[in-house]
Design a protein around this motif. Sequence first.
Motif, PDB file in Angstrom:
ATOM      1  N   PHE A  77       0.863  -1.084   0.078  1.00  0.00           N
ATOM      2  CA  PHE A  77      -0.005   0.010   0.013  1.00  0.00           C
ATOM      3  C   PHE A  77       0.763   1.165   0.035  1.00  0.00           C
ATOM      4  O   PHE A  77       0.132   2.385   0.172  1.00  0.00           O
ATOM      5  CB  PHE A  77      -1.078  -0.041   1.271  1.00  0.00           C
TER       6      PHE A  77
ATOM      7  N   ALA B  71       0.404   3.903  -2.845  1.00  0.00           N
ATOM      8  CA  ALA B  71      -1.008   4.523  -2.707  1.00  0.00           C
ATOM      9  C   ALA B  71      -1.009   5.480  -1.783  1.00  0.00           C
ATOM     10  O   ALA B  71      -1.528   6.576  -1.890  1.00  0.00           O
ATOM     11  CB  ALA B  71      -1.886   3.284  -2.437  1.00  0.00           C
TER      12      ALA B  71
ATOM     13  N   LEU C  44      -1.181   1.655   8.926  1.00  0.00           N
ATOM     14  CA  LEU C  44      -1.432   0.525   7.508  1.00  0.00           C
ATOM     15  C   LEU C  44      -0.206   0.142   6.988  1.00  0.00           C
ATOM     16  O   LEU C  44       0.062  -1.033   6.805  1.00  0.00           O
ATOM     17  CB  LEU C  44      -2.591   1.261   6.938  1.00  0.00           C
TER      18      LEU C  44
ATOM     19  N   PHE D 148      -6.838   2.678  -0.326  1.00  0.00           N
ATOM     20  CA  PHE D 148      -5.946   1.558  -0.387  1.00  0.00           C
ATOM     21  C   PHE D 148      -6.783   0.313  -1.167  1.00  0.00           C
ATOM     22  O   PHE D 148      -5.863  -0.672  -1.278  1.00  0.00           O
ATOM     23  CB  PHE D 148      -5.220   1.098   0.893  1.00  0.00           C
TER      24      PHE D 148
ATOM     25  N   ARG E 189      -5.261  -3.110  -2.799  1.00  0.00           N
ATOM     26  CA  ARG E 189      -5.838  -4.570  -2.383  1.00  0.00           C
ATOM     27  C   ARG E 189      -6.398  -5.495  -3.312  1.00  0.00           C
ATOM     28  O   ARG E 189      -5.916  -6.742  -3.267  1.00  0.00           O
ATOM     29  CB  ARG E 189      -6.693  -4.301  -1.234  1.00  0.00           C
TER      30      ARG E 189
ATOM     31  N   GLN F 228      -3.587  -6.986  -5.250  1.00  0.00           N
ATOM     32  CA  GLN F 228      -2.765  -7.815  -4.704  1.00  0.00           C
ATOM     33  C   GLN F 228      -3.304  -9.171  -4.289  1.00  0.00           C
ATOM     34  O   GLN F 228      -2.545 -10.327  -4.333  1.00  0.00           O
ATOM     35  CB  GLN F 228      -2.228  -7.313  -3.136  1.00  0.00           C
TER      36      GLN F 228
ATOM     37  N   GLU G  70      -2.495 -14.631   7.526  1.00  0.00           N
ATOM     38  CA  GLU G  70      -2.326 -13.376   8.486  1.00  0.00           C
ATOM     39  C   GLU G  70      -2.337 -12.075   7.932  1.00  0.00           C
ATOM     40  O   GLU G  70      -2.909 -11.102   8.297  1.00  0.00           O
ATOM     41  CB  GLU G  70      -1.160 -13.709   9.478  1.00  0.00           C
ATOM     42  N   ARG G  71      -1.459 -12.041   6.870  1.00  0.00           N
ATOM     43  CA  ARG G  71      -1.158 -10.593   6.000  1.00  0.00           C
ATOM     44  C   ARG G  71      -2.406 -10.442   5.388  1.00  0.00           C
ATOM     45  O   ARG G  71      -2.960  -9.144   5.426  1.00  0.00           O
ATOM     46  CB  ARG G  71      -0.077 -10.784   5.320  1.00  0.00           C
TER      47      ARG G  71
ATOM     48  N   ILE H 221      -4.818  -8.884   8.039  1.00  0.00           N
ATOM     49  CA  ILE H 221      -4.452  -7.392   8.226  1.00  0.00           C
ATOM     50  C   ILE H 221      -5.286  -6.489   7.159  1.00  0.00           C
ATOM     51  O   ILE H 221      -5.616  -5.631   7.546  1.00  0.00           O
ATOM     52  CB  ILE H 221      -2.880  -7.364   8.415  1.00  0.00           C
ATOM     53  N   SER H 222      -4.760  -6.868   5.878  1.00  0.00           N
ATOM     54  CA  SER H 222      -5.119  -6.288   4.656  1.00  0.00           C
ATOM     55  C   SER H 222      -6.654  -5.598   4.778  1.00  0.00           C
ATOM     56  O   SER H 222      -7.083  -4.623   4.535  1.00  0.00           O
ATOM     57  CB  SER H 222      -4.741  -7.053   3.508  1.00  0.00           C
TER      58      SER H 222
ATOM     59  N   LEU I 292      -6.901  -3.250   7.355  1.00  0.00           N
ATOM     60  CA  LEU I 292      -6.406  -1.711   6.945  1.00  0.00           C
ATOM     61  C   LEU I 292      -7.469  -1.052   5.869  1.00  0.00           C
ATOM     62  O   LEU I 292      -7.622   0.049   6.172  1.00  0.00           O
ATOM     63  CB  LEU I 292      -5.124  -1.956   6.068  1.00  0.00           C
ATOM     64  N   ILE I 293      -8.079  -1.811   5.138  1.00  0.00           N
ATOM     65  CA  ILE I 293      -9.108  -1.433   4.266  1.00  0.00           C
ATOM     66  C   ILE I 293     -10.279  -0.739   5.154  1.00  0.00           C
ATOM     67  O   ILE I 293     -10.564   0.371   4.934  1.00  0.00           O
ATOM     68  CB  ILE I 293      -9.830  -2.394   3.193  1.00  0.00           C
TER      69      ILE I 293
ATOM     70  N   MET J 242     -10.228   0.396   8.303  1.00  0.00           N
ATOM     71  CA  MET J 242      -9.732   1.477   8.998  1.00  0.00           C
ATOM     72  C   MET J 242      -9.478   2.700   8.236  1.00  0.00           C
ATOM     73  O   MET J 242      -9.461   3.758   8.773  1.00  0.00           O
ATOM     74  CB  MET J 242      -8.428   1.028   9.739  1.00  0.00           C
TER      75      MET J 242
END
Lengths: 337, 337
Positions: A201, A204, A241, B201, B205, B208, B233-234, B237-238, B241-242, B244
């Motif tokens: 990210f 971005a 983030l 972001f 995402r 990815q 796990e990542r 989190i992704s 993150l979106i 948030m």
Amino acid sequence: MPAVTAVAHPNLALVKYWGQRDLVRQLPLNDSISVNLSGATTTTTVQFDATLDEDEFELDGARPTEKASTRVSAHLEQIRALAGITAYARVWSHNSFPTGIGIASSASGFAALTLAGTRAAGLALDSRALSSLARLGSGSACRSIPHGFAEWRAGTGEESYAVQLAPPEHWDLQIVTVYFDPQPKAISSLEGHRAAPSSPFFEARLQQLGDTLATVRRAVLERDFSTLGMAVEREAISLHLIAMSSRVAEQPQLSGIYYWQPQTLALIHAVQRWRAEGLEVYFTLDAGPAVHLLCEAQNRAALLEAVGALLPTLGGRLLVSTPGMGARVVEEGEGEI
Amino acid sequence: MPAVTAVAHPNLALVKYWGQRDLVRQLPLNDSISVNLSGATTTTTVQFDATLDEDEFELDGARPTEKASTRVSAHLEQIRALAGITAYARVWSHNSFPTGIGIASSASGFAALTLAGTRAAGLALDSRALSSLARLGSGSACRSIPHGFAEWRAGTGEESYAVQLAPPEHWDLQIVTVYFDPQPKAISSLEGHRAAPSSPFFEARLQQLGDTLATVRRAVLERDFSTLGMAVEREAISLHLIAMSSRVAEQPQLSGIYYWQPQTLALIHAVQRWRAEGLEVYFTLDAGPAVHLLCEAQNRAALLEAVGALLPTLGGRLLVSTPGMGARVVEEGEGEI
């Protein structure tokens, strides 16, 4: 040579610096905007003395770590080169606030060291040159040189420094910092900067920063608190983030960099609740668990009361600031001190 | 008409579904991969009865909310249209797990309702058609139809369903869900989906996700736990993150959507620590504070011990699952039950 004492404040980034384009020269990938924190101060005295065999550095009355001493000596070396002197120096430094709590003592420390050191070496640098030099000690130290609100221009070449955006008296913003007992960070800010471009990210974020910088700059100049607060809060989240989605090459077992602690999240939720209840407060976060709460002067008492009610559970402590001065000399004398 | 009872499990997304391209038809913007949770079950009985004046719905022995009843009736309406019948139905449903704790009872609920309802209406749909229909009730319900590991294909038209990636016995993964007392969510998952594209972001995402899907799919098929765990796990989190960094139009005072609670973060840190200490555990998170911990069978006892030591402080409870079956009919009888 004279002993010179300077003071400086740490600064709070409203638009964050995250990611470096040059790790050695501390050149950032993006511009950033900050405000000095009046409630925390570093006081540093420097005296060059031809009779010394090496630099001597005392921090808060004790010998600092080897790593810290090496950084200070490297910075004094830059000053000596500029001034054309060879004498080693005695450096006494004192922070009015604990280290390792998420308030960057390296910023106030290198700002004060840069000003005291250059003066003690007989130099009279202007704010821009001081800022650029402070940056070499610790990137964000360049923002602690100007008074009040500062904007650090990333630049494209080797030059990069902060300039004043507005003086401290421009706006009596209240900054209540909630900090917690120092905990060893799994990942330092330096490693965080290095890892930042590994986040999917990151591009971005950089693309978005132009808008964020323009919004925050204008909001500071126009004292538009609502706009400032929301932009600053989202910007802080954006930094985290990136950290949480960064990969640390040396620690492949870590899925991301998690600077928040449970208390951090409790405060993030509290701020949303306070706003919903009509108390206009915004947060920002640096690369650590401390939470900086922003409000206007008329809401300071209400904010302190609201935060105070949470402290017994959270276990945090408070530091209250308004926009602070930049680095300045407070004592300049001949001979021993 | 016969009373038909079906059971289904909620499913845990390993690659998340976040963001819809069609809010009404529950069409997702991205493919997702999940595993059914054997430790949580919804049991649902449906009987159509021409003497009824309206659908009757009982959930865990009580009348559910108007909103829930309306969703169930709308789903029965789809089934009636497909079967060409008009009779209203009695629906009894029971969850073996609490609702509102971050384990999607809507997924297991609509999967069980779809299977029991279509059978009770005299239909015999294949897995693909059941999955597609379940999706209309609640998007992720389509993943609770196949047995074991499922992949939900977003599709490009109006069709979108989940297919089996691997059966339950393929891999005895251990899934320890740590959940907390239900708390009202400030922002529902539905609103989260809607807001997702507002994140700066979100495009990154989606870009990815192709890699993430390929990695997770391969890791499941090859039972490569280390690769699966880190990717999952990542990916979790992704999603957050979106969330948030999403903007909720109806709640402009909210800077983002914060589904985590302080306990969530405490567990995120604990997982990093456990791995550093040699206990290979990974987490995933849905749109709520619950944390799902993944380990291999030989580490289950060690994980339960490690989590157990945290529970008194965290105040959470545990649910232990392995890859679960898909939706299946458990009873089919004539007349009243």
